[in-house]
Design a protein around this motif. Sequence first.
Motif, PDB file in Angstrom:
ATOM      1  N   ARG A 109      -2.599  -3.618  17.380  1.00 40.30           N
ATOM      2  CA  ARG A 109      -3.864  -4.381  17.177  1.00 40.30           C
ATOM      3  C   ARG A 109      -3.924  -5.161  16.137  1.00 40.30           C
ATOM      4  NH1 ARG A 109      -8.533  -1.935  17.123  1.00 40.30           N
ATOM      5  NH2 ARG A 109      -8.184   0.191  16.536  1.00 40.30           N
ATOM      6  N   ILE A 110      -3.741  -4.772  14.899  1.00 38.31           N
ATOM      7  CA  ILE A 110      -3.864  -5.393  13.786  1.00 38.31           C
ATOM      8  C   ILE A 110      -2.692  -5.381  12.978  1.00 38.31           C
ATOM      9  CG2 ILE A 110      -6.134  -5.751  13.820  1.00 38.31           C
ATOM     10  CD1 ILE A 110      -6.029  -4.036  10.958  1.00 38.31           C
ATOM     11  N   SER A 111      -2.337  -6.180  12.031  1.00 39.75           N
ATOM     12  CA  SER A 111      -1.086  -6.342  11.237  1.00 39.75           C
ATOM     13  C   SER A 111      -1.483  -5.310   9.985  1.00 39.75           C
ATOM     14  CB  SER A 111      -0.765  -7.659  10.963  1.00 39.75           C
ATOM     15  OG  SER A 111       0.475  -7.687   9.842  1.00 39.75           O
ATOM     16  N   LEU A 112      -0.715  -4.360   9.734  1.00 38.81           N
ATOM     17  CA  LEU A 112      -1.254  -3.398   8.501  1.00 38.81           C
ATOM     18  C   LEU A 112       0.233  -3.609   7.481  1.00 38.81           C
ATOM     19  CD1 LEU A 112      -1.843  -0.286  10.566  1.00 38.81           C
ATOM     20  CD2 LEU A 112      -3.674  -1.545   9.303  1.00 38.81           C
ATOM     21  N   LYS A 113      -0.438  -3.475   6.153  1.00 37.95           N
ATOM     22  CA  LYS A 113       0.670  -3.063   5.100  1.00 37.95           C
ATOM     23  C   LYS A 113       0.720  -1.599   4.752  1.00 37.95           C
ATOM     24  CE  LYS A 113      -0.799  -7.737   3.253  1.00 37.95           C
ATOM     25  NZ  LYS A 113      -1.783  -7.653   4.360  1.00 37.95           N
ATOM     26  N   VAL A 114       1.885  -1.073   4.761  1.00 35.64           N
ATOM     27  CA  VAL A 114       1.977   0.399   4.376  1.00 35.64           C
ATOM     28  C   VAL A 114       3.000   0.555   3.199  1.00 35.64           C
ATOM     29  CG1 VAL A 114       1.380   1.287   6.632  1.00 35.64           C
ATOM     30  CG2 VAL A 114       3.736   0.849   6.147  1.00 35.64           C
ATOM     31  N   CYS A 115       2.721   1.750   2.764  1.00 35.40           N
ATOM     32  CA  CYS A 115       3.742   2.027   1.666  1.00 35.40           C
ATOM     33  C   CYS A 115       4.650   3.221   1.846  1.00 35.40           C
ATOM     34  CB  CYS A 115       2.898   2.377   0.158  1.00 35.40           C
ATOM     35  SG  CYS A 115       1.805   0.888  -0.120  1.00 35.40           S
ATOM     36  N   ALA A 116       5.421   3.055   0.897  1.00 40.07           N
ATOM     37  CA  ALA A 116       6.768   4.345   1.091  1.00 40.07           C
ATOM     38  C   ALA A 116       7.516   4.502  -0.265  1.00 40.07           C
ATOM     39  CB  ALA A 116       7.855   4.015   1.960  1.00 40.07           C
ATOM     40  N   ASP A 117       7.656   5.751  -0.458  1.00 46.03           N
ATOM     41  CA  ASP A 117       8.577   5.838  -1.745  1.00 46.03           C
ATOM     42  C   ASP A 117       9.828   6.884  -1.312  1.00 46.03           C
ATOM     43  OD1 ASP A 117       7.755   8.751  -1.104  1.00 46.03           O
ATOM     44  OD2 ASP A 117       6.839   8.824  -3.320  1.00 46.03           O
ATOM     45  N   ASN A 118      10.132   6.769  -0.006  1.00 49.68           N
ATOM     46  CA  ASN A 118      11.123   7.602   0.340  1.00 49.68           C
ATOM     47  C   ASN A 118      11.976   7.048   1.864  1.00 49.68           C
ATOM     48  OD1 ASN A 118      10.386   9.421   2.978  1.00 49.68           O
ATOM     49  ND2 ASN A 118       8.611   9.557   1.208  1.00 49.68           N
ATOM     50  N   THR A 119      13.063   7.410   2.376  1.00 49.15           N
ATOM     51  CA  THR A 119      13.612   7.032   3.391  1.00 49.15           C
ATOM     52  C   THR A 119      13.092   7.598   4.698  1.00 49.15           C
ATOM     53  OG1 THR A 119      15.379   8.733   3.270  1.00 49.15           O
ATOM     54  CG2 THR A 119      16.003   6.817   2.353  1.00 49.15           C
ATOM     55  N   TYR A 120      12.541   8.745   4.612  1.00 48.98           N
ATOM     56  CA  TYR A 120      12.034   9.433   5.761  1.00 48.98           C
ATOM     57  C   TYR A 120      10.702   8.541   6.222  1.00 48.98           C
ATOM     58  CZ  TYR A 120      10.088  13.123   8.865  1.00 48.98           C
ATOM     59  OH  TYR A 120       9.614  13.893   9.931  1.00 48.98           O
ATOM     60  N   SER A 121       9.730   8.169   5.406  1.00 47.25           N
ATOM     61  CA  SER A 121       8.647   7.340   5.626  1.00 47.25           C
ATOM     62  C   SER A 121       8.995   6.128   6.332  1.00 47.25           C
ATOM     63  CB  SER A 121       7.955   7.117   4.285  1.00 47.25           C
ATOM     64  OG  SER A 121       7.324   8.390   3.954  1.00 47.25           O
ATOM     65  N   ILE A 122      10.241   5.384   5.550  1.00 43.86           N
ATOM     66  CA  ILE A 122      10.538   4.159   6.026  1.00 43.86           C
ATOM     67  C   ILE A 122      11.244   4.320   7.401  1.00 43.86           C
ATOM     68  CG2 ILE A 122      12.479   2.397   5.984  1.00 43.86           C
ATOM     69  CD1 ILE A 122      12.101   2.802   2.877  1.00 43.86           C
ATOM     70  N   SER A 123      11.829   5.276   7.909  1.00 36.51           N
ATOM     71  CA  SER A 123      12.203   5.703   9.277  1.00 36.51           C
ATOM     72  C   SER A 123      10.951   5.796  10.297  1.00 36.51           C
ATOM     73  CB  SER A 123      13.209   6.846   9.385  1.00 36.51           C
ATOM     74  OG  SER A 123      14.158   6.624   8.610  1.00 36.51           O
ATOM     75  N   ALA A 124      10.185   6.582   9.686  1.00 33.73           N
ATOM     76  CA  ALA A 124       8.962   6.685  10.558  1.00 33.73           C
ATOM     77  C   ALA A 124       8.191   5.615  10.782  1.00 33.73           C
ATOM     78  CB  ALA A 124       8.056   7.861   9.888  1.00 33.73           C
ATOM     79  N   ARG A 134       5.587  -5.062  16.835  1.00 35.68           N
ATOM     80  CA  ARG A 134       4.938  -5.839  15.721  1.00 35.68           C
ATOM     81  C   ARG A 134       5.723  -5.514  14.205  1.00 35.68           C
ATOM     82  NH1 ARG A 134      -0.464  -8.576  14.803  1.00 35.68           N
ATOM     83  NH2 ARG A 134      -1.273  -7.152  16.438  1.00 35.68           N
ATOM     84  N   ILE A 135       6.157  -6.352  13.718  1.00 29.24           N
ATOM     85  CA  ILE A 135       6.837  -6.158  12.365  1.00 29.24           C
ATOM     86  C   ILE A 135       5.610  -5.711  11.291  1.00 29.24           C
ATOM     87  CG2 ILE A 135       7.746  -7.300  10.370  1.00 29.24           C
ATOM     88  CD1 ILE A 135       9.556  -7.851  12.855  1.00 29.24           C
ATOM     89  N   LEU A 136       6.077  -4.454  10.744  1.00 35.23           N
ATOM     90  CA  LEU A 136       5.244  -3.823   9.901  1.00 35.23           C
ATOM     91  C   LEU A 136       5.579  -4.043   8.392  1.00 35.23           C
ATOM     92  CD1 LEU A 136       2.929  -1.546   9.375  1.00 35.23           C
ATOM     93  CD2 LEU A 136       4.887   0.208   9.687  1.00 35.23           C
ATOM     94  N   ASP A 137       4.520  -4.616   7.945  1.00 33.03           N
ATOM     95  CA  ASP A 137       4.715  -4.966   6.124  1.00 33.03           C
ATOM     96  C   ASP A 137       4.761  -3.553   5.579  1.00 33.03           C
ATOM     97  OD1 ASP A 137       4.994  -7.588   6.432  1.00 33.03           O
ATOM     98  OD2 ASP A 137       2.636  -7.817   6.143  1.00 33.03           O
ATOM     99  N   VAL A 138       5.872  -3.510   4.510  1.00 38.09           N
ATOM    100  CA  VAL A 138       6.098  -2.086   3.691  1.00 38.09           C
ATOM    101  C   VAL A 138       6.121  -2.388   2.372  1.00 38.09           C
ATOM    102  CG1 VAL A 138       7.408  -0.107   3.532  1.00 38.09           C
ATOM    103  CG2 VAL A 138       7.202  -1.074   5.598  1.00 38.09           C
ATOM    104  N   LEU A 139       5.363  -1.960   1.527  1.00 31.63           N
ATOM    105  CA  LEU A 139       5.396  -2.043   0.006  1.00 31.63           C
ATOM    106  C   LEU A 139       6.150  -0.746  -0.567  1.00 31.63           C
ATOM    107  CD1 LEU A 139       2.622  -3.424   0.862  1.00 31.63           C
ATOM    108  CD2 LEU A 139       2.458  -3.354  -1.531  1.00 31.63           C
ATOM    109  N   VAL A 140       6.984  -0.889  -1.508  1.00 33.85           N
ATOM    110  CA  VAL A 140       7.660   0.352  -2.108  1.00 33.85           C
ATOM    111  C   VAL A 140       6.783   0.910  -3.293  1.00 33.85           C
ATOM    112  CG1 VAL A 140       9.541   1.045  -3.579  1.00 33.85           C
ATOM    113  CG2 VAL A 140       9.986  -0.499  -1.609  1.00 33.85           C
ATOM    114  N   GLU A 141       6.233   2.252  -3.185  1.00 33.90           N
ATOM    115  CA  GLU A 141       5.561   2.562  -4.253  1.00 33.90           C
ATOM    116  C   GLU A 141       6.227   3.267  -5.560  1.00 33.90           C
ATOM    117  OE1 GLU A 141       2.747   5.589  -2.682  1.00 33.90           O
ATOM    118  OE2 GLU A 141       1.615   5.887  -4.531  1.00 33.90           O
TER     119      GLU A 141
END
Lengths: 361, 361
Positions: A109-124, A134-141
């Motif tokens: 519905r809306i474009s989000l920015k999320v965070c990850a500090d590991n590969t498992y999160s990135i796969s999820a 929709r492309i998801l924006d990811v920041l590295v924590e």
Amino acid sequence: MSDFLTLKADIIKNFGTPCAVVDLNVLEKNISRVQKICDNAGLSNRPHIKTHKSGEVARMQIDAGASGVTCQKLGEAEVMAAAGITDILIATNLLGAAASGALSALQSRISLKVCADNTYSISAYAEAAREAGRILDVLVECDTGQKRAGVETPEEAFNLAQLIDNDSHLNFKGLLYYPTKNNWKKTEVFNAKLVELLSSKNLIPDIVSTGGTPNLQNLGTLSGSTEHRAGTCVFNDLMMVKDGFATMDECALRVYTSVVSRAGKDRGILDAGSKALTSDQGGLNGFGFIQEYPDASIHKLAEEHGFLNLVNCAVKPSVGEIVRVIPNHVCVVVNMFRELVLVRDTKIIDVIKVEARGMLV
Amino acid sequence: MSDFLTLKADIIKNFGTPCAVVDLNVLEKNISRVQKICDNAGLSNRPHIKTHKSGEVARMQIDAGASGVTCQKLGEAEVMAAAGITDILIATNLLGAAASGALSALQSRISLKVCADNTYSISAYAEAAREAGRILDVLVECDTGQKRAGVETPEEAFNLAQLIDNDSHLNFKGLLYYPTKNNWKKTEVFNAKLVELLSSKNLIPDIVSTGGTPNLQNLGTLSGSTEHRAGTCVFNDLMMVKDGFATMDECALRVYTSVVSRAGKDRGILDAGSKALTSDQGGLNGFGFIQEYPDASIHKLAEEHGFLNLVNCAVKPSVGEIVRVIPNHVCVVVNMFRELVLVRDTKIIDVIKVEARGMLV
């Protein structure tokens, strides 16, 4: 009857006690003050809504100039999206919400920015983004001393950034820091090294985010930072007073609570216990400051009882009296109340829901 | 995949994490066990619903033989009344709800029992009863060592009982005690003296109520007692294990939480922080027992982060793993969740709302 006695009578008559009351004058000043601090430092202001958990207060922050909001849980982001806010960063590894499908549902519905500090999160995240279409924006924590979430070295952060960049469903958006008072220098070194590594692959962080109300006092210290996310400063509390960021007058929220028992000469009971004031002392003594009785202490809590020690009070409160308590840690106290009563000076103006309370996923 | 791995996968897929999960087999056994303890002692069982805050669980307790329920707040009583429960004791001085009119509104619909330890409360109750047009039953709360609410002498209790008896809107219904482990003897002496005083005025307490899960181990010790109110025993927790009342297997509720970060060799982060597990340690170390990793500790909480110390774990959890946490103090943890997922063995059976959470008035 003084104006405040009238207000207290109005509060208990309309809502009973305990009741969480926010002074709009102070709230507006706090919002404006933080916006100015960010403006002066040349940083975007992205307030953390964990403190108020209210779409209405978030709108006030946006209207004052905030670029978007920070959430800690997907459920909080859902509430913010419903309030019409479109620029939302969720500052954590969001595994529960990714697995339940809630992340992809909101991302569709809306474009989000999320965070990850590991590969498992990135796969999820990649899977959720694929489902959402929709492309998801990811920041590295990144962690520079708090030992919470966040990778501990620039090299790990660099590897994750590349992994994100290489995934067709994800976009490497930037870096998330939480530099504490004592490690800005360490953060500076970490970030400089990381940006150098990223540059070698033409990876430019759009966002370099710092966080925390106490850290508003060091704002702009991190070269290359683009935005700051702070929560508590919207209301302030005894922790922020202790920290030197705020005065008592800059604390916007008070818990109005009744003295319901005075069974001993030097003791009493409030109708606010750990289910209202919480057991989170924020590193301070007691469980809140009583404005009317500065020499009283709330020295212990049961679930629905606040234990008053009145031994140092020359004048002691009577049963039936309503007192105003400034919480030690306001973020967790707001989360205990279903609604906040907004007042201006001594008039009740509005009641707003704490819409995102209990949004744990 | 083991049955429990399947259940964990079902939980996260349907609800995300953190999630509060109650095992129905254990819940039913706990309810039945406490009913038997009360039956054997010849006392009515009046469970305190503060622990589960759910009309459905209260109905299970009533169906098992409970005579009614105990609430701490008027808002909790409203939920119980809506669930069809008619015998409700509110075990506190209810000033906020009396002043707001909520007490008289509910009293006009169903007959309530309330408590007082002072004349101010009694006046407020008389006014509420007058408005409701129905006699209100009032118990006198007595303190025999806990130093919470409750008059400290039989003479004070006697005076309040007469005041209640003399008010045409109120009925003197009985006495409320909370004898702790070490003061049953003191309570016995207090109660004997008080009953003697009351008898001189032909005041007979219908109800002499004792309370607390730990005190189920001393049940029936107080001669003349008629009923017991205990809350925690419906679910149990680490405090009750420490106290010797329950085993780990008798703890019915677990918080299912995901390991969301493992940024350091010996540390990790859960997605359950102080807004899920609460800062209430119940006098124990740490913030809950992790069933899958008994050698891990949750040594610190941020609002949405549980800090894991894994140094003593031979095998350490990975990011994405779901673990089950038995809370230190279950009553405050339930209050953080909007719903409870009911399972039997390893199957999801139902989801119930924690209807009375946040009922602070």
